[in-house]
Design a protein around this motif. Structure first.
Motif, PDB file in Angstrom:
ATOM      1  N   ASP A   1     -24.645  32.292   7.002  1.00 24.55           N
ATOM      2  CA  ASP A   1     -24.366  32.953   5.741  1.00 24.55           C
ATOM      3  C   ASP A   1     -23.087  33.409   5.564  1.00 24.55           C
ATOM      4  N   HIS A   2     -22.275  33.642   6.333  1.00 24.00           N
ATOM      5  CA  HIS A   2     -20.763  34.135   6.580  1.00 24.00           C
ATOM      6  C   HIS A   2     -19.955  32.830   6.721  1.00 24.00           C
TER       7      HIS A   2
ATOM      8  N   ILE B 254     -16.891  40.199  10.995  1.00 24.23           N
ATOM      9  CA  ILE B 254     -18.122  39.925  10.515  1.00 24.23           C
ATOM     10  C   ILE B 254     -19.222  40.120  11.500  1.00 24.23           C
TER      11      ILE B 254
END
Lengths: 439, 478
Positions: free
Chosen positions: B398-399, B435
């Protein structure tokens, strides 16, 4: 030296400090001192710039002859590659992606393989196909393994398969400790009666090629009937372009279809990378080696594709896996899929007809100047002729004119025509040979 | 997304092939297929857009950070691609006379020369098409060696339990029985267990060094000595060579046979699962059994192919994935001895840097300095929060990052294996670490969000059980 490392000197120092070592040597502290190399221990020249690299590679490429006219096949075929095929398959995303284990971000590759599997089934008339193996030869060896078990330890291979294929199957069988029998030939084709006599309850697979190594069409129906009568499996190795015209393994009742996928959009490339395709009857799908893509849905119910039936594979089953295959030829499979979509049902037929017609024209023209066909009977796009003069001299003469003539074999010269060869090129080759014979 | 078949319209086509310019021939009806193959009928516009759409749902090295452990997803240089596309390579028939393919033979000869120097081997074959194919080839060399010595008792291959699945699978294909060797607590080979297992029935040992925990086995000389003293041979799985190339040689470590993955260490692209290339090198007598054609220099300086009398035989057609080898050679020439050393040193530096950034937030499976990769062990996090290695990996998607390798090696139960490679910048590593740390913290603060990831990808988690239970393997006309 050339480099692709983005870190600057000061960044490297900063990173080394963060890791807690004073130099790169600190990173290799686990490597015994006596085997840790210094630059001078390594006899490999220093690197060069990209421009120099390109020039070096071009120099080496320029040492090779790219023939203008190619009348040689024997397992590698000079077909036309539609421009769109190379264009779409050379996209950097396709080129640089890994095996699609992360399905959520790999639908493009997965769907392309699913489409490839479907197209291979359409072409061969079989029910299921895998995502590819290395080449036609290893596909044949893998097919033999699919049919072999404790009760069926024997594999029979036709004497009329291409030598590289036969030799590869032989090596794989030797590795597995399994036996190999060769079904004899008669007049360039399998001797079906002799084959029937060799068959028994202990035979797993009988493997043959259509067209065979001499370009001839085997009596596939009779062969498969004999094989099935003995309770063995029929493995048919096919030329994918020929299937634009020829009866499919599915129609003929073969259990497994394999083949060399190179004609479907891959350059000859001095032998690789190529593509081994494998397709089978529904009952055998769990025995297929390598990757297979299946359709499913995601959490939201949307259509999705995943690598499936992985319980067969090495990363799950380890020593009990059906094969060790891991990286295969995914981008070549995508190329074949794009090729088949680009030419479509009519195009593949047209390509096959052109191959057939040109080869028969070349055969007829050669016969007029004393290159007589060695075998009778139907052939597709390859055939063997005698040579009225010294074969090496005749072929060298053609080479002088940029023509790669047929392959000189113990039976005579094995010629091939693809759709790329024009009438003018054929006429030119025949004229040169006629002049050589008269000289 | 539509399938190509769903874009198909009967009667639509493009004109690829010309009309026939020679007399037509027909084959007897009994040889012909009844119907045309059911292939898509599309225009070139359809095709162009179809593949464009597919390419948007693929994640390549060109899309972002790709820390997939054990896969060495380094940047694939453009100059390699241009070299392989040259007509002087791509347009060669494999059976054209060698006098007309001297440049192609030079590619193989130079590749062999450099790769032998880099691995400490004597000769090399380029016939294997991939790493696993190379493993199979290498094991057949070992089989041949014992067979020719009349030593039929050597039926077992020792494989550490941390090995790639291809190792035991290849050993089985080559007719051997696999003996699993447990790892020591530090991830290295358990020397006592190895010494106990090695004996008169040992054909050889397969080893990846650095191993799949990213640890260089400091007992390596002792390990190869134990196997040799028992009469076995040592096989080096080159999957992790990117950590040491130019800095240490498998030959010096005591290995007799190696395979190399051109598509890992030597920068050729992975192609979504191939084509790769898996050259195999061998030392001393073992080189006599190599498959296929070997390039030799004749007295007049020209190059020729030679077959080995005692070869194991062919394992593929022709000379392997030649055009992939062209790309690898371009890379080797460009980096050179100094650049290759520098590349592996920075691969190791990048991995250690990322490890140090993440270590305060998650257990690392093996303590201390790692090589080109390291493994996070999320077992404790899973027990505490229910968040698995899978949840973190899917959240990374998703990142905009590729996930690390999940659940491998098998000896670490909640494993995430990171291999950043040398071609990533410090900025990329810093951003990725930030992240990942955030995601690890979310295990305590917002586990639900991690469970439901990914949500910004073209599809969410697919139902793999359904795919395997009710296999749909081809598209069928409704």
């Amino acid at each position: 030296m050339g480099t692709f490392i983005p870190s600057t000197t000061s960044q490297r120092e900063e990173m080394l400090a963060k890791v807690g070592v004073s130099s790169y040597k600190g990173l290799y502290e686990a490597v015994p001192e006596e085997i840790l190399l210094k630059r001078e221990d390594l006899n490999v020249p220093d690197g060069i710039s990209e421009m120099e690299t390109a020039a070096r590679m071009e120099e080496m490429a320029a040492e090779n002859t790219v023939f203008r006219t190619i009348l040689r096949g024997a397992g590698s075929y000079d077909h036309y590659i539609p421009a769109i095929v190379r264009r779409v398959t050379s996209k950097e995303q396709f080129l640089t992606a890994y095996t699609p284990y992360q399905a959520e971000i790999s639908q493009g590759v997965l769907q392309s393989i699913f489409e490839y599997q479907t197209e291979i089934c359409a072409l061969t008339g079989m029910d299921v196909a895998n995502a590819s193996v290395y080449d036609g030869a290893s596909a044949m060896a893998e097919a033999a393994a699919m049919c072999r078990d404790r009760h069926h330890p024997r594999t029979i291979v036709a004497a009329t398969v291409k030598p590289d294929n036969l030799e590869t199957v032989r090596t794989y069988l030797w590795g597995a400790g399994a036996s190999l029998d060769i079904a004899p030939e008669k007049d360039g084709r399998i001797d079906v009666d002799a084959l029937a006599g060799m068959l028994g309850k202990d035979v797993g697979a009988v493997i043959f090629e259509q067209p065979n190594r001499w370009g001839l069409l085997e009596d596939a129906e009779a062969i498969i009937e004999a094989v099935h009568k003995a309770g063995a499996k029929a493995v048919m190795s096919v030329n994918p372009i020929s299937l634009g015209l020829l009866k499919t393994p599915g129609e003929l009742g073969a259990d497994i279809a394999v083949g060399e996928g190179q004609p479907l959009g891959m350059p000859m490339g001095f032998g690789g990378p190529y593509l081994g395709f494998m397709a089978a009857k529904q009952q055998m799908f769990r025995k297929l080696p390598g990757r297979i893509v299946g359709e499913t849905t995601d959490d939201a119910g949307r259509r999705a594709y995943v690598l499936t039936l992985q319980a067969r594979e090495q990363h799950i089953r380890r020593e009990k896996a059906s094969s060790n295959i891991c990286s295969n030829e995914a981008l070549c499979a995508m190329t074949a899929a794009a090729y088949l979509a680009a030419v479509g049902p009519d195009g593949i037929r047209k390509a096959a007809e052109l191959c057939l017609n040109k080869a028969h024209y070349l055969a007829a023209e050669l016969a007029k100047i004393g290159y007589t066909p060695v075998y009778q009977g139907p052939f597709f796009h390859e055939f063997v002729t005698t040579c009225p003069v010294d074969a090496d001299k005749a072929l060298a003469k053609l080479a002088e004119h940029g023509i790669l003539g047929g392959l000189s074999t113990e039976r005579g010269i094995l010629w091939c025509c693809t759709e790329k060869v024009t009438k003018a090129q054929i006429d030119e080759a025949v004229r040169i040979l006629r002049e050589e014979a008269q000289a | 997304m539509k399938l190509i078949f769903e874009r198909s319209v009967p009667g639509r086509s493009t004109t690829i092939f010309p009309e026939c310019d020679v007399p037509e021939t027909t084959l007897p009806e009994s040889f012909l297929r009844a119907e045309k193959p059911d292939l898509p009928e599309v225009s070139e516009t359809d095709l162009s857009r179809h593949y464009q759409e597919l390419s948007k749902q693929v994640y390549g090295v060109c899309d972002g950070f790709y820390p997939l452990g054990s896969c060495t997803m380094k940047y694939n240089p453009s100059v390699n691609e241009e070299a392989a596309a040259l007509p002087g390579f791509a347009g060669l028939h494999p059976l054209q006379p060698v006098e007309t393919a001297q440049g192609a033979l030079r590619v193989l000869r130079l590749s062999e020369q450099y790769l032998c120097e880099l691995t400490g081997m004597d000769e090399m074959t380029f016939e294997p098409a991939a790493g696993a194919h190379g493993e199979f080839t290498g094991l057949l060399l070992i089989k041949k060696y014992h067979e020719l010595r009349g030593d039929a008792a050597r039926t077992k291959i020792l494989v550490p339990d941390s090995a790639h699945g291809t190792n035991p699978a290849s050993a089985t294909m080559a007719g051997f029985e696999v003996v699993n060797i447990p790892s020591a607590p530090d991830g290295g080979v358990d020397l006592t267990a190895l010494a106990e297992a090695a004996g008169p029935d040992t054909a050889g040992l397969m080893l990846t060094n650095p191993n799949t925990l990213g640890i260089f086995d400091r007992n390596i000389l002792e390990i190869t000595r134990i196997v040799h003293e028992a009469g076995g041979l040592c096989y080096y799985d080159g999957a992790n060579l990117n950590a040491v190339v130019g800095n240490a040689r498998p030959g010096d470590m005591g290995f007799d046979v190696v395979h190399l993955n051109m598509h890992k260490t030597f920068s050729t692209p992975h192609g979504g699962g191939g084509p790769g290339a898996g050259a195999v090198g061998a030392k001393g007598d073992m080189a006599k059994y190599l498959p296929g054609e070997h390039v030799v220099e004749k007295a007049d300086g020209t190059l020729a192919f030679e077959k080995k009398e005692q070869s194991i035989g062919r394992i593929r057609s022709y000379y392997g994935n030649f055009l992939v080898q062209v790309k690898a050679l371009a890379y080797i020439l460009m980096l050179g001895g100094d650049g290759l050393r520098d590349a592996s040193q920075n691969a190791v530096l990048n991995a250690n840097y990322l490890r140090v950034l993440l270590a305060p937030y998650c257990k690392v499976a093996a303590e201390g300095i790692c090589m080109h990769e390291f493994v996070l062990d999320l077992a404790e996090i899973k027990e505490r929060t229910g968040i698995s290695a899978m949840d973190i990996a899917k959240s990374m998607l998703d990142h905009g990052m590729h996930a690390p390798t999940m659940y491998f090696p098998l000896i670490v139960h909640e494993a995430l294996m990171f291999e950043p490679t040398e071609t990533e910048s410090k900025e990329t590593l810093d951003e990725a670490a930030a992240i990942i740390i955030e995601l690890l913290k979310m295990a305590d603060t917002d586990p639900e969000a991690l469970h439901s990831a990914p949500c910004h990808t073209p599809i969410s988690r697919p139902d793999e059980v359904k795919a395997a239970r009710t296999p749909v393997l081809t598209w069928k006309r409704a």
